[in-house]
Design an enzyme around this catalytic site. Structure first.
Site, PDB file in Angstrom:
ATOM      1  CG  HIS A   4      -5.639  -1.158  -2.204  1.00 58.33           C
ATOM      2  ND1 HIS A   4      -4.634  -0.708  -2.728  1.00 58.33           N
ATOM      3  CD2 HIS A   4      -5.324  -0.502  -0.892  1.00 58.33           C
ATOM      4  CE1 HIS A   4      -3.799  -0.070  -2.242  1.00 58.33           C
ATOM      5  NE2 HIS A   4      -4.090   0.000  -1.002  1.00 58.33           N
ATOM      6  CG  ASP A  47      -6.426  -1.081  -5.778  1.00 58.26           C
ATOM      7  OD1 ASP A  47      -7.163  -0.078  -5.401  1.00 58.26           O
ATOM      8  OD2 ASP A  47      -5.315  -1.412  -5.584  1.00 58.26           O
ATOM      9  CB  CYS A 103      -0.882   0.022   1.039  1.00 58.61           C
ATOM     10  SG  CYS A 103      -2.083   1.254   1.311  1.00 58.61           S
TER      11      CYS A 103
END
Length: 271
Positions: A236, A204, A147
């Protein structure tokens, strides 16, 4: 049921899923340490195998927005079981504590946005230096991040010429710039020092496929040694086994690809 903080997870990461992976630590040595960096002492978590026959290959693990909470610590333990010295530094420690934020929007605006990329990259250099003094082989230096840390992984691959390999998990590739974040990964495609693997989710919503394709085109134009894998059914944070976003098949495949990438490009053992 334990709260996120009681179980070692950042409050903003709630609700927790029932798929949390907990790696046994009987074959490794793991714990917290302090790393001198830019006049400060930076907290960090590290893990390594109990048994080794010399300096260990090093993997720097770069946190998500939630800091070095239990998931990132478990990533370090998993890497230690694979024979690596894995280190996850607390890269927000000067600006604040992720555990003080109850939700993601407040965490992003109140803490994450205040952390300068230049400070982070310098801190990571000091992590590499610490590793070289604490049983790590500086000639086999690698990095992975998730991330927020995935984006930092791209940037670090263009920052440190000693880096041998990098794997970025669903890190932002394009977007707005700021004083603290003057470049995005797409801007440094021509400057990469190490082979880098990107692992992304086709579902995502925060990293659209147009962004991924833009990055691929930039990497091709730069003739960079890089590959981006997109998992069509994953969103995600698909490797985050503590969150509802976890997609086991994609996470397991990505993990194996990461290990293979490190094995292929991670450098030779020092004599």
């Amino acid at each position: 049921m334990a709260t996120t903080q009681q179980s070692g997870f950042a409050p903003a990461a709630s609700p927790l899923a029932s798929t949390i992976v907990q790696t046994p630590d009987d074959a490794i040595v793991a714990g917290f340490t302090s790393i001198p960096s830019q006049g400060d002492n930076m907290p960090a978590y590290h893990a390594r195998p109990k048994q080794s026959d010399g300096p260990l290959p090093v993997v720097i693990v770069v946190q998500e927005i939630f800091g070095v909470h239990e998931h990132i610590r478990d990533i370090c333990r998993r890497l230690a079981l694979e024979g690596y010295l894995a280190i996850a530094p607390e890269l927000y420690f000067r600006e604040g504590d992720p555990n003080d934020f109850a939700d993601i929007p407040t965490l992003l605006s109140g803490l994450v946005a205040k952390v300068p990329d230049s400070q982070v990259l310098a801190d990571l250099d000091h992590v590499a230096s610490w590793a070289s003094r604490n049983g790590g082989d500086v000639h086999r230096l690698m990095i992975t991040g998730f991330c927020w840390g995935g984006r930092i992984t791209w940037l670090y691959a263009a920052h440190n010429p000693q880096l041998k390999a990098a794997v970025a998990w669903y890190g932002k590739l394009t977007g707005d710039k700021s004083l603290n974040s003057p470049k995005q990964p797409v801007d440094i495609a021509t400057d990469l020092n190490a082979p880098i693997l990107g692992l992304y989710g086709g579902q995502d919503n925060s990293i659209p496929q147009e962004s991924v394709e833009t990055m691929r085109q930039a990497l091709r134009a730069a003739n960079a040694k890089a590959e981006i894998i997109v998992y069509p059914d994953a969103g995600h944070a698909f490797n985050a086994d503590y969150r509802p976003s976890y997609h086991a098949a994609s996470a397991e495949d990505g993990w194996q690809r990461m290990l293979e990438w490190f094995k292929q490009y991670g450098g030779k053992k020092s004599l």
